[in-house]
Design a protein around this motif. Structure first.
Motif, PDB file in Angstrom:
ATOM      1  N   ALA A   1      47.280  41.684  41.428  1.00 33.94           N
ATOM      2  CA  ALA A   1      48.348  41.995  42.379  1.00 33.94           C
ATOM      3  C   ALA A   1      47.800  42.793  43.556  1.00 33.94           C
ATOM      4  N   ALA A   2      46.740  43.561  43.325  1.00 40.72           N
ATOM      5  CA  ALA A   2      46.145  44.405  44.369  1.00 40.72           C
ATOM      6  C   ALA A   2      44.740  43.908  44.680  1.00 40.72           C
ATOM      7  N   ALA A   3      44.311  44.090  45.911  1.00 39.63           N
ATOM      8  CA  ALA A   3      42.959  43.689  46.299  1.00 39.63           C
ATOM      9  C   ALA A   3      41.924  44.459  45.475  1.00 39.63           C
ATOM     10  N   LEU A   4      40.817  43.787  45.163  1.00 38.98           N
ATOM     11  CA  LEU A   4      39.727  44.398  44.408  1.00 38.98           C
ATOM     12  C   LEU A   4      38.440  44.280  45.216  1.00 38.98           C
ATOM     13  N   THR A   5      37.616  45.312  45.164  1.00 38.50           N
ATOM     14  CA  THR A   5      36.314  45.255  45.814  1.00 38.50           C
ATOM     15  C   THR A   5      35.304  44.649  44.840  1.00 38.50           C
ATOM     16  N   ALA A   6      34.244  44.075  45.375  1.00 41.75           N
ATOM     17  CA  ALA A   6      33.189  43.527  44.527  1.00 41.75           C
ATOM     18  C   ALA A   6      32.634  44.639  43.646  1.00 41.75           C
TER      19      ALA A   6
ATOM     20  N   ALA B   1      34.299  46.165  41.264  1.00 39.89           N
ATOM     21  CA  ALA B   1      35.354  47.036  40.735  1.00 39.89           C
ATOM     22  C   ALA B   1      35.558  46.796  39.247  1.00 39.89           C
ATOM     23  N   ALA B   2      35.681  47.874  38.476  1.00 41.36           N
ATOM     24  CA  ALA B   2      36.004  47.765  37.056  1.00 41.36           C
ATOM     25  C   ALA B   2      37.471  47.393  36.925  1.00 41.36           C
ATOM     26  N   VAL B   3      37.767  46.450  36.034  1.00 40.74           N
ATOM     27  CA  VAL B   3      39.146  46.016  35.838  1.00 40.74           C
ATOM     28  C   VAL B   3      39.477  45.908  34.360  1.00 40.74           C
TER      29      VAL B   3
ATOM     30  N   THR C   1      43.853  44.593  36.646  1.00 40.41           N
ATOM     31  CA  THR C   1      44.172  45.781  37.432  1.00 40.41           C
ATOM     32  C   THR C   1      42.943  46.679  37.467  1.00 40.41           C
ATOM     33  N   ALA C   2      42.734  47.320  38.614  1.00 39.87           N
ATOM     34  CA  ALA C   2      41.605  48.247  38.729  1.00 39.87           C
ATOM     35  C   ALA C   2      41.774  49.343  37.696  1.00 39.87           C
TER      36      ALA C   2
END
Length: 97
Positions: free
Chosen positions: A53-58, A60-62, A71-72
């Motif tokens: 649902a939210a943008a993630l950076t390369a 990023a732990a999810v 989700t982050a």
């Protein structure tokens, strides 16, 4: 080095991100993969097809729930191997293989 998918029937390559609203269709015209589907990359990392649902950076732990929603989360056991826009779909990568 690009990561190859292990089986073309699983849909987009393991480093591909689909934009919000986009889908990959298999030969019979069915949406493939489905959220939560699992693949393994050439390095033995487990990959799960997920959406966010939210943008993630390369990098990023999810965390990923049983419906394939990522989700982050600093203590998540998967990462976004590439940047993902809000609403995007991607193959999350296990932190360990």
């Amino acid at each position: 080095m690009a990561t190859l998918r292990t089986n073309p029937s699983l849909g987009p390559g393991l480093d591909t991100v689909l934009a919000p609203g986009d889908a990959w269709f298999d030969v019979a015209g069915n949406v493939s993969p489905l959220y939560g589907d699992v693949a393994f990359d050439g390095s033995g990392h487990k990959r799960i097809w997920a959406t966010t649902a939210a943008a993630l950076t390369a990098g990023a732990a999810v965390a990923i729930d049983n419906s394939g929603n990522a989700t982050a989360n600093a203590s998540g056991t998967y990462t976004a191997p590439v940047a993902v826009p809000a609403g995007g779909s991607f193959w999350a990568q296990s932190a360990a293989n």
